[in-house]
Scaffold this motif. Structure first.
Motif, mmCIF file in Angstrom:
data_model
loop_
_atom_site.group_PDB
_atom_site.id
_atom_site.type_symbol
_atom_site.label_atom_id
_atom_site.label_comp_id
_atom_site.label_asym_id
_atom_site.label_seq_id
_atom_site.Cartn_x
_atom_site.Cartn_y
_atom_site.Cartn_z
ATOM 1 N N ASP A 235 0.859 -1.177 0.000
ATOM 2 C CA ASP A 235 0.000 0.000 0.000
ATOM 3 C C ASP A 235 0.896 1.229 0.000
ATOM 4 N N TYR A 236 0.346 2.357 -0.401
ATOM 5 C CA TYR A 236 1.102 3.605 -0.377
ATOM 6 C C TYR A 236 0.259 4.706 0.260
ATOM 7 N N LEU A 237 0.956 5.637 0.896
ATOM 8 C CA LEU A 237 0.308 6.827 1.438
ATOM 9 C C LEU A 237 1.050 8.061 0.957
ATOM 10 N N PHE A 238 0.306 9.143 0.735
ATOM 11 C CA PHE A 238 0.927 10.434 0.437
ATOM 12 C C PHE A 238 0.111 11.525 1.114
ATOM 13 N N VAL B 238 -3.507 10.291 2.109
ATOM 14 C CA VAL B 238 -4.318 9.479 1.196
ATOM 15 C C VAL B 238 -3.694 8.090 1.164
ATOM 16 N N LEU B 239 -4.507 7.078 1.353
ATOM 17 C CA LEU B 239 -4.068 5.686 1.291
ATOM 18 C C LEU B 239 -4.463 5.111 -0.071
ATOM 19 N N VAL B 240 -3.550 4.372 -0.681
ATOM 20 C CA VAL B 240 -3.831 3.714 -1.954
ATOM 21 C C VAL B 240 -3.831 2.202 -1.723
ATOM 22 N N ASP B 241 -5.000 1.580 -1.848
ATOM 23 C CA ASP B 241 -5.230 0.152 -1.671
ATOM 24 C C ASP B 241 -5.105 -0.274 -0.202
ATOM 25 N N ILE C 149 -7.913 5.448 -2.027
ATOM 26 C CA ILE C 149 -8.070 5.237 -3.464
ATOM 27 C C ILE C 149 -7.855 3.762 -3.769
ATOM 28 N N LEU C 150 -8.788 3.154 -4.491
ATOM 29 C CA LEU C 150 -8.681 1.759 -4.893
ATOM 30 C C LEU C 150 -8.241 1.681 -6.350
ATOM 31 N N SER D 60 -4.475 3.978 -12.418
ATOM 32 C CA SER D 60 -3.169 4.376 -11.900
ATOM 33 C C SER D 60 -3.193 5.850 -11.541
ATOM 34 N N ILE D 61 -2.183 6.299 -10.796
ATOM 35 C CA ILE D 61 -2.068 7.693 -10.375
ATOM 36 C C ILE D 61 -0.717 8.229 -10.819
ATOM 37 N N LEU D 62 -0.724 9.263 -11.649
ATOM 38 C CA LEU D 62 0.515 9.895 -12.107
ATOM 39 C C LEU D 62 0.657 11.259 -11.466
#
Length: 254
Positions: free
Chosen positions: A13-16, A23-26, A54-55, A174-176
């Protein structure tokens, strides 16, 4: 972009940052909860500090903890594509749109997936629950998008775009970020190189569509790839490995 990586049993998982929040991703498998909580603690982040989830797509190793995260932080906004919203209602990975495992070596290794996850999380994984998750119905405060969208337009303070990146699943996104960092979910990977994955994830719905997604990621100016499986890598590796895996080598269930 400064990204925090949470390494779980199989998924990263990733956070920013989003202002003073994150924001957490997955999320990970539902069995990853203790590990997920420990990784958050190690990062010095409380679950109440997460404003959005965000999923990248609906698969069980990415959405298994959605209910738990929402229960612990009801204010969190879950962000998903329209396709993901519909697929989450089924409570299992989509198998209606075809696909298969990358090659015979990958297929052989995946026989031990549940044993591996069981050892990592410290509990037995029920084989009957393979590829399944608790269905999730989008709430009124969640965000569902049907087209490419800038994060700032949905209330997230980041110079980034959410775009569709199919091939692994029909709903993959995806997120760019503006600096070229790209969170790709399962649109690319960096693990099991000895099995000949060549930066592909182990399951691909449509290999040609998957590689077209790589071309799109490169055309958008991505510089660093942050996959859900494996460590960050330079985007030039996508270009070098483009179409090196072949559809005729895939293992497809009858």
């Amino acid at each position: 972009m400064e990204l925090v990586s949470l390494r779980l049993s199989v998924t990263r998982d990733y956070l920013f940052k989003n202002g003073s929040k994150y924001v957490l991703v997955d999320t990970g498998y539902k069995e990853d909860w203790k590990l997920f909580s420990r990784r958050l603690e190690e990062a010095g982040i409380q679950i109440t500090q997460i404003s959005h989830l965000i999923l990248t797509h609906h698969h069980d190793d990415h959405v298994g903890l959605v209910h738990k995260v929402v229960a612990m932080n009801p204010a969190i906004v879950v962000v998903m594509s329209l396709q993901t919203k519909e697929l989450l209602l089924a409570g299992k990975n989509d198998v209606l749109h075809g696909g298969g495992l990358l090659n015979k070596r990958v297929a052989a290794l995946l026989r031990f997936k549940q044993l591996y996850v069981s050892l990592i999380v410290g509990e037995r994984i029920d084989s009957a629950q393979n590829l399944m998750f608790e269905p999730y119905k989008a709430r009124e405060n969640d965000i569902v998008f049907g087209a490419e969208v800038r994060l700032r337009d949905i209330g997230i303070e980041a110079d980034a775009t959410l775009f569709f990146s199919p091939g692994h699943s029909i709903d993959s996104v995806s997120i760019l970020f503006g600096d070229g960092d790209c969170l790709v979910g399962d649109a690319a990977a960096n693990f099991l190189a000895f099995a000949g994955t060549k930066n592909c994830v182990v399951f691909v719905r449509d290999l040609e569509e998957y590689y077209r997604t790589w071309e799109d990621i490169l055309a958008r100016g991505a510089k660093r790839i942050f996959p859900a499986h494996g460590a960050v890598f330079d985007s030039d590796r996508l270009r070098r490995n483009l179409r090196r895996n072949k559809a005729q080598d895939m293992v497809v269930d009858d």
